[in-house]
Design a protein around this motif. Structure first.
Motif, PDB file in Angstrom:
ATOM      1  N   ILE A   1       0.829  -1.209   0.000  1.00  0.00           N
ATOM      2  CA  ILE A   1       0.000   0.000   0.000  1.00  0.00           C
ATOM      3  C   ILE A   1       0.861   1.257   0.000  1.00  0.00           C
ATOM      4  CG2 ILE A   1      -1.654   1.348   1.360  1.00  0.00           C
ATOM      5  CD1 ILE A   1      -2.815  -1.423   2.272  1.00  0.00           C
ATOM      6  N   ILE A   2       1.899   1.281   0.817  1.00  0.00           N
ATOM      7  CA  ILE A   2       2.805   2.441   0.846  1.00  0.00           C
ATOM      8  C   ILE A   2       3.447   2.638  -0.515  1.00  0.00           C
ATOM      9  CG2 ILE A   2       4.954   3.362   1.809  1.00  0.00           C
ATOM     10  CD1 ILE A   2       2.565   3.600   3.688  1.00  0.00           C
ATOM     11  N   ASN A   3       3.903   1.567  -1.132  1.00  0.00           N
ATOM     12  CA  ASN A   3       4.505   1.656  -2.466  1.00  0.00           C
ATOM     13  C   ASN A   3       3.495   2.172  -3.483  1.00  0.00           C
ATOM     14  OD1 ASN A   3       4.892  -0.184  -5.229  1.00  0.00           O
ATOM     15  ND2 ASN A   3       6.746   0.826  -4.517  1.00  0.00           N
ATOM     16  N   GLY A   4       2.295   1.600  -3.451  1.00  0.00           N
ATOM     17  CA  GLY A   4       1.280   1.978  -4.428  1.00  0.00           C
ATOM     18  C   GLY A   4       0.830   3.419  -4.313  1.00  0.00           C
ATOM     19  N   LYS A   5       0.835   3.945  -3.076  1.00  0.00           N
ATOM     20  CA  LYS A   5       0.347   5.314  -2.881  1.00  0.00           C
ATOM     21  C   LYS A   5       1.437   6.364  -2.956  1.00  0.00           C
ATOM     22  CE  LYS A   5      -1.929   7.938  -3.230  1.00  0.00           C
ATOM     23  NZ  LYS A   5      -3.171   8.328  -3.913  1.00  0.00           N
TER      24      LYS A   5
ATOM     25  N   ALA B   1      -7.746  -4.030 -16.775  1.00  0.00           N
ATOM     26  CA  ALA B   1      -6.643  -4.323 -17.690  1.00  0.00           C
ATOM     27  C   ALA B   1      -5.547  -5.139 -17.010  1.00  0.00           C
ATOM     28  CB  ALA B   1      -6.067  -3.027 -18.246  1.00  0.00           C
ATOM     29  N   ALA B   2      -5.357  -4.913 -15.708  1.00  0.00           N
ATOM     30  CA  ALA B   2      -4.350  -5.660 -14.947  1.00  0.00           C
ATOM     31  C   ALA B   2      -4.925  -6.001 -13.581  1.00  0.00           C
ATOM     32  CB  ALA B   2      -3.070  -4.840 -14.787  1.00  0.00           C
ATOM     33  N   VAL B   3      -4.862  -7.276 -13.205  1.00  0.00           N
ATOM     34  CA  VAL B   3      -5.390  -7.735 -11.918  1.00  0.00           C
ATOM     35  C   VAL B   3      -4.271  -8.469 -11.184  1.00  0.00           C
ATOM     36  CG1 VAL B   3      -7.197  -9.040 -10.757  1.00  0.00           C
ATOM     37  CG2 VAL B   3      -7.678  -7.989 -12.981  1.00  0.00           C
ATOM     38  N   TYR B   4      -4.023  -8.080  -9.940  1.00  0.00           N
ATOM     39  CA  TYR B   4      -2.862  -8.544  -9.186  1.00  0.00           C
ATOM     40  C   TYR B   4      -3.256  -9.383  -7.977  1.00  0.00           C
ATOM     41  CZ  TYR B   4      -0.084  -4.966 -11.633  1.00  0.00           C
ATOM     42  OH  TYR B   4       0.561  -4.203 -12.579  1.00  0.00           O
ATOM     43  N   ILE B   5      -2.387 -10.324  -7.640  1.00  0.00           N
ATOM     44  CA  ILE B   5      -2.445 -11.017  -6.360  1.00  0.00           C
ATOM     45  C   ILE B   5      -1.159 -10.695  -5.613  1.00  0.00           C
ATOM     46  CG2 ILE B   5      -2.548 -13.258  -5.183  1.00  0.00           C
ATOM     47  CD1 ILE B   5      -3.871 -14.400  -7.674  1.00  0.00           C
ATOM     48  N   ASN B   6      -1.287 -10.074  -4.452  1.00  0.00           N
ATOM     49  CA  ASN B   6      -0.153  -9.819  -3.556  1.00  0.00           C
ATOM     50  C   ASN B   6       0.990  -9.060  -4.223  1.00  0.00           C
ATOM     51  OD1 ASN B   6      -1.456 -11.182  -1.418  1.00  0.00           O
ATOM     52  ND2 ASN B   6      -0.680 -13.148  -2.138  1.00  0.00           N
ATOM     53  N   ALA B   7       0.654  -7.995  -4.947  1.00  0.00           N
ATOM     54  CA  ALA B   7       1.674  -7.148  -5.565  1.00  0.00           C
ATOM     55  C   ALA B   7       1.096  -5.751  -5.781  1.00  0.00           C
ATOM     56  CB  ALA B   7       2.152  -7.734  -6.884  1.00  0.00           C
ATOM     57  N   SER B   8       1.992  -4.797  -5.932  1.00  0.00           N
ATOM     58  CA  SER B   8       1.604  -3.392  -6.094  1.00  0.00           C
ATOM     59  C   SER B   8       1.061  -3.113  -7.487  1.00  0.00           C
ATOM     60  CB  SER B   8       2.823  -2.499  -5.832  1.00  0.00           C
ATOM     61  OG  SER B   8       2.563  -1.158  -6.175  1.00  0.00           O
TER      62      SER B   8
ATOM     63  N   ARG C   1       1.587  -0.549  -8.987  1.00  0.00           N
ATOM     64  CA  ARG C   1       2.599   0.265  -9.669  1.00  0.00           C
ATOM     65  C   ARG C   1       3.330  -0.502 -10.773  1.00  0.00           C
ATOM     66  NH1 ARG C   1       4.243   3.838 -10.988  1.00  0.00           N
ATOM     67  NH2 ARG C   1       6.195   4.435  -9.975  1.00  0.00           N
ATOM     68  N   PHE C   2       3.144  -1.825 -10.829  1.00  0.00           N
ATOM     69  CA  PHE C   2       3.814  -2.600 -11.870  1.00  0.00           C
ATOM     70  C   PHE C   2       3.103  -2.517 -13.216  1.00  0.00           C
ATOM     71  CE2 PHE C   2       5.651  -4.755  -8.128  1.00  0.00           C
ATOM     72  CZ  PHE C   2       6.981  -4.736  -8.489  1.00  0.00           C
ATOM     73  N   THR C   3       1.926  -1.910 -13.275  1.00  0.00           N
ATOM     74  CA  THR C   3       1.242  -1.792 -14.561  1.00  0.00           C
ATOM     75  C   THR C   3       1.955  -0.739 -15.390  1.00  0.00           C
ATOM     76  OG1 THR C   3      -0.851  -2.360 -13.489  1.00  0.00           O
ATOM     77  CG2 THR C   3      -0.978  -1.462 -15.707  1.00  0.00           C
ATOM     78  N   ASP C   4       2.913  -1.184 -16.143  1.00  0.00           N
ATOM     79  CA  ASP C   4       3.814  -0.297 -16.863  1.00  0.00           C
ATOM     80  C   ASP C   4       4.528  -1.117 -17.935  1.00  0.00           C
ATOM     81  OD1 ASP C   4       6.935   0.646 -16.892  1.00  0.00           O
ATOM     82  OD2 ASP C   4       5.598   2.365 -16.729  1.00  0.00           O
ATOM     83  N   GLY C   5       4.669  -0.554 -19.120  1.00  0.00           N
ATOM     84  CA  GLY C   5       5.300  -1.285 -20.202  1.00  0.00           C
ATOM     85  C   GLY C   5       6.695  -1.754 -19.881  1.00  0.00           C
ATOM     86  N   SER C   6       7.473  -0.904 -19.252  1.00  0.00           N
ATOM     87  CA  SER C   6       8.844  -1.271 -18.908  1.00  0.00           C
ATOM     88  C   SER C   6       8.866  -2.412 -17.903  1.00  0.00           C
ATOM     89  CB  SER C   6       9.589  -0.059 -18.350  1.00  0.00           C
ATOM     90  OG  SER C   6      10.900  -0.399 -17.973  1.00  0.00           O
ATOM     91  N   GLU C   7       8.001  -2.336 -16.870  1.00  0.00           N
ATOM     92  CA  GLU C   7       7.959  -3.372 -15.843  1.00  0.00           C
ATOM     93  C   GLU C   7       7.465  -4.701 -16.415  1.00  0.00           C
ATOM     94  OE1 GLU C   7       9.120  -3.228 -12.816  1.00  0.00           O
ATOM     95  OE2 GLU C   7       9.688  -1.123 -12.973  1.00  0.00           O
ATOM     96  N   PHE C   8       6.645  -4.653 -17.457  1.00  0.00           N
ATOM     97  CA  PHE C   8       6.170  -5.873 -18.093  1.00  0.00           C
ATOM     98  C   PHE C   8       7.165  -6.401 -19.134  1.00  0.00           C
ATOM     99  CE2 PHE C   8       1.236  -5.801 -17.535  1.00  0.00           C
ATOM    100  CZ  PHE C   8       1.404  -5.655 -16.160  1.00  0.00           C
TER     101      PHE C   8
ATOM    102  N   PRO D   1      -0.796  -2.243 -20.739  1.00  0.00           N
ATOM    103  CA  PRO D   1       0.340  -1.470 -21.258  1.00  0.00           C
ATOM    104  C   PRO D   1       0.503  -1.697 -22.760  1.00  0.00           C
ATOM    105  CG  PRO D   1       0.957  -2.630 -19.251  1.00  0.00           C
ATOM    106  CD  PRO D   1      -0.384  -3.154 -19.653  1.00  0.00           C
ATOM    107  N   MET D   2       0.546  -0.599 -23.512  1.00  0.00           N
ATOM    108  CA  MET D   2       0.656  -0.709 -24.969  1.00  0.00           C
ATOM    109  C   MET D   2       2.111  -0.548 -25.380  1.00  0.00           C
ATOM    110  SD  MET D   2      -2.701   1.245 -26.429  1.00  0.00           S
ATOM    111  CE  MET D   2      -2.426   2.750 -25.496  1.00  0.00           C
ATOM    112  N   GLY D   3       2.731  -1.670 -25.701  1.00  0.00           N
ATOM    113  CA  GLY D   3       4.092  -1.663 -26.192  1.00  0.00           C
ATOM    114  C   GLY D   3       4.115  -1.641 -27.707  1.00  0.00           C
ATOM    115  N   ILE D   4       5.212  -2.112 -28.275  1.00  0.00           N
ATOM    116  CA  ILE D   4       5.398  -2.017 -29.714  1.00  0.00           C
ATOM    117  C   ILE D   4       4.365  -2.851 -30.482  1.00  0.00           C
ATOM    118  CG2 ILE D   4       7.003  -2.499 -31.601  1.00  0.00           C
ATOM    119  CD1 ILE D   4       9.260  -1.972 -29.608  1.00  0.00           C
ATOM    120  N   LYS D   5       4.150  -4.094 -30.052  1.00  0.00           N
ATOM    121  CA  LYS D   5       3.213  -4.947 -30.784  1.00  0.00           C
ATOM    122  C   LYS D   5       1.802  -4.381 -30.781  1.00  0.00           C
ATOM    123  CE  LYS D   5       5.541  -9.414 -30.625  1.00  0.00           C
ATOM    124  NZ  LYS D   5       5.422 -10.849 -30.285  1.00  0.00           N
ATOM    125  N   GLU D   6       1.437  -3.710 -29.679  1.00  0.00           N
ATOM    126  CA  GLU D   6       0.098  -3.134 -29.587  1.00  0.00           C
ATOM    127  C   GLU D   6      -0.075  -1.950 -30.534  1.00  0.00           C
ATOM    128  OE1 GLU D   6       0.599  -5.916 -26.656  1.00  0.00           O
ATOM    129  OE2 GLU D   6       1.887  -4.155 -26.865  1.00  0.00           O
TER     130      GLU D   6
END
Length: 417
Positions: free
Chosen positions: A247-251, A363-370, A372-379, A397-402
């Motif tokens: 939560i601290i990371n996400g906020k 678009a992104a659903v997480y279990i036990n993670a922040s 903040r990872f919804t990001d092209g670089s992080e993916f 996240p829309m990268g090159i293929k998208e």
């Protein structure tokens, strides 16, 4: 300046360049990206000077601290932009990739291959790094790009655009592959939204007002990037330390971005034990809490949440907190107020985690993670163009293929129907 003529001219340049871009070899695109990366570093003082003008005007105009942070270009951020260009150069080129190939009973061989979108228009707000990210990803995807940044970052965007355009052309890319709209007037945005003759797709990247305006008024096809009213549900089996860290990371890591956390939902079974610990950590990070009535009984010092707080993308050090009786109530809250961006559950209960993954529409659903990872670089996609919250063509996240389309290629030997 005649704004309509200016925008049309940029459209014509981009359209002409797109025909050449569709056939540019991978090595030339990669060399151009590396040249752009080097140019950002070698001319960084010019970027600082332009950004200083934007920062001065932003402070004079009363921009919030979070928006000023998005606008600021530091040495580390310029290095990061340069590194992002290099990372995109290392990515596989999607153009020409065979998606599938099959043979029909009549002997026709049918293939589907990736091709560029053509001309991509991007309208965005006060983050000058988007100028670099967008140009990089469009170039690697074989398209030309028209960029319209916000007035807050006008000087920064113009200087960055000048630098990377010159470097790209010197490295062999066509004139007009990167185009910046050189005005802050609203009329330019209105014209871009109707430039069907030259622009193949339009992507808005910014706040709700910008996105809604483009979606509602554009005659050019739009890929909708999303407002991020992101939630975390702390289930009754959650690990408290992990939950607080997430939560601290996400906020607090970067509160003004779309994947930042805006609402925490806490299971009633753990609320009395968990919320005081969370409150202490949030206070240590200067976060303001806005709680439901049940939260106020546990944390009376908390500000009472209004209805609007549940649907608000704060983009600031403000967090809404609500106590819920069950997983179903948490998912119902997310269904009602979420923006289909990023949602998370913190739990040790396997069945609850799987229900959350299956039933929450985002678009992104997480279990036990922040979130903040919804990001092209992080993916691992390299630079991204934005987070798509729609369901057509691209989502997440829309990268090159998208940023590619496809076409069918058919081999025959005289077949007729």
């Amino acid at each position: 300046m005649n704004i309509e003529s200016h925008v049309i001219e940029k459209g014509m340049l981009a359209k002409s360049a797109s025909r050449i871009m569709s056939t540019i070899p991978t090595n030339i695109k990669n060399n151009a990206l590396l040249s752009m990366a080097d140019a950002l570093i070698s001319r960084k003082q010019e970027i600082y000077d332009a950004n200083s003008l934007d920062m001065k005007e932003g402070k004079s105009n009363g921009l919030s601290a979070s928006l000023l942070d998005r606008l600021l270009l530091t040495e580390d951020r310029i290095k990061s932009m340069s590194q992002g260009l290099k990372e995109v150069a290392l990515l596989d080129d999607p153009i020409g990739e065979v998606v599938r190939m099959f043979t029909r009973p009549n002997g026709l061989q049918i293939g589907q291959v990736r091709v560029p979108l053509g001309v991509i228009g991007i309208i965005y707000e006060a983050r000058p790094n988007v100028t670099v990210d967008a140009a990089a990803i469009c170039i690697k995807a074989g398209s030309s790009v028209i960029l319209k940044g916000g007035k807050e970052a006008f000087n920064s965007n113009m200087k960055i655009g000048e630098i990377i355009s010159a470097a790209a052309e010197k490295a062999g890319l066509p004139k007009g592959c990167i185009n910046l709209i050189e005005t802050t007037e609203r009329e330019a945005v209105n014209k871009i939204m109707t430039l069907n003759q030259y622009i193949d797709v339009l992507i808005p990247r910014g706040g709700a007002g910008l996105i809604n305006a483009v979606v509602n008024n554009s005659t050019v096809p739009v890929i909708e990037t999303g407002v991020g009213n992101c939630h975390v549900f702390v289930d009754e089996s959650a690990d408290f330390k992990n939950a607080i860290d997430i939560i601290i990371n996400g906020k607090t890591q970067r509160p003004a971005v779309c994947n930042a956390l805006e609402t925490v939902l806490v299971h009633t079974a753990i609320a009395k034990d968990f919320l005081p610990l969370l409150y202490k950590s949030l206070c240590n990070n200067s976060v303001e809490l806005r709680g439901c009535e049940k939260t106020l009984k546990i944390l009376p010092q908390t500000i009472k949440a209004e209805e609007s707080d549940w649907e608000n993308e704060f983009l600031d050090l403000i967090l809404a907190v609500k106590i819920v009786d069950s997983l179903d109530e948490a998912m119902e809250h997310i269904y009602k107020y979420g923006t289909k961006h990023s949602e998370a559950i913190l739990t040790k209960d396997y069945n609850n985690s799987q229900r959350f993954l299956k039933e929450v529409d985002a678009a992104a659903v997480y279990i036990n993670a922040s979130t903040r990872f919804t990001d092209g670089s992080e993916f691992g996609f390299g630079a991204e163009i934005g987070i798509s919250t729609q369901k057509l063509h691209a989502r997440g996240p829309m990268g090159i293929k998208e940023l590619t389309s496809s076409k069918y290629i058919i081999y025959g030997n005289g077949q007729i129907r």
